[in-house]
Scaffold this motif. Structure first.
Motif, PDB file in Angstrom:
ATOM      1  N   ARG A  42       5.839  -0.023  -1.712  1.00 19.25           N
ATOM      2  CA  ARG A  42       6.010  -0.230  -0.267  1.00 19.25           C
ATOM      3  C   ARG A  42       5.393   0.929   0.527  1.00 19.25           C
ATOM      4  O   ARG A  42       4.718   0.710   1.524  1.00 19.25           O
ATOM      5  CB  ARG A  42       7.478  -0.384   0.105  1.00 19.25           C
ATOM      6  N   ALA A  49       9.709  -4.542   4.942  1.00 17.94           N
ATOM      7  CA  ALA A  49      10.413  -5.773   5.272  1.00 17.94           C
ATOM      8  C   ALA A  49      11.279  -5.635   6.521  1.00 17.94           C
ATOM      9  O   ALA A  49      11.609  -6.640   7.152  1.00 17.94           O
ATOM     10  CB  ALA A  49      11.287  -6.192   4.091  1.00 17.94           C
ATOM     11  N   THR A  69       4.021  -8.636   4.186  1.00 21.93           N
ATOM     12  CA  THR A  69       4.131  -8.722   2.734  1.00 21.93           C
ATOM     13  C   THR A  69       2.832  -8.226   2.124  1.00 21.93           C
ATOM     14  O   THR A  69       1.771  -8.264   2.754  1.00 21.93           O
ATOM     15  CB  THR A  69       4.403 -10.167   2.269  1.00 21.93           C
ATOM     16  N   GLU A  74       5.086  -7.606  -3.761  1.00 21.19           N
ATOM     17  CA  GLU A  74       5.754  -8.846  -4.176  1.00 21.19           C
ATOM     18  C   GLU A  74       5.734  -9.001  -5.694  1.00 21.19           C
ATOM     19  O   GLU A  74       6.684  -9.511  -6.276  1.00 21.19           O
ATOM     20  CB  GLU A  74       5.113 -10.048  -3.488  1.00 21.19           C
TER      21      GLU A  74
END
Length: 159
Positions: A42, A49, A69, A74
């Protein structure tokens, strides 16, 4: 005593239980590390998110572009979810299995194969390795859990 349920006061002296505790700790730690890997992805991909996670990148519209995203994030999240779907049942079934009185060598084989399969599955997800590597590693770990469940049911219900 093979085939008898272990008494709770004897668990610390039970070699099978100690093996279970060791390999369970390994796979649980591996699963916990997936949270750190997710955080790493991330941060390096700047894909978050939640709006509050983007605060260090500015305010308003400049920060909104980081609410997105990312395929790599993911992928790690799917690997972590797969751990949750497979390691949690292993923990429960493995405990019952360890208490069902299996031979130490058979129990070690179950625990080691499961642990190895889950570690390989993680590498197959993160690298990514070509299929069927990831699928086979999942199937091997899943089969080990089913094998232990069968032994528990066979012992408990005398199947």
């Amino acid at each position: 005593r093979r085939g008898e349920m272990a008494k709770s006061t004897q668990l610390i002296d039970n070699e099978v239980f100690r093996a279970y505790a060791t390999y369970t700790a390994i796979v649980l730690l591996k699963m916990m590390l997936m949270s750190l890997v997710t955080a790493y992805f991330r941060m390096t991909r700047k894909a978050f998110a939640n709006p509050e996670d983007t605060a260090s990148f500015g305010k308003g519209e400049s920060a909104k572009k980081y609410l997105r995203t990312d395929p790599d994030v993911e992928r790690v999240r799917r690997g972590h979810l797969n751990d949750l779907e497979n390691i949690v049942p292993f923990v429960g079934i493995g405990l019952l299995y360890a208490l069902s009185g299996p031979e130490l060598s058979t129990a070690l084989l179950h625990f080691r194969i499961f642990t190895g399969a889950r570690i390989l599955h993680t590498f197959a997800y993160l690298i990514p390795l070509p299929q069927p590597g990831r699928g086979l590693s999942w199937a091997v770990g899943y089969s080990v859990t089913i094998s232990m469940a069968y032994k528990v049911l066979k012992t408990a219900w005398l199947l």
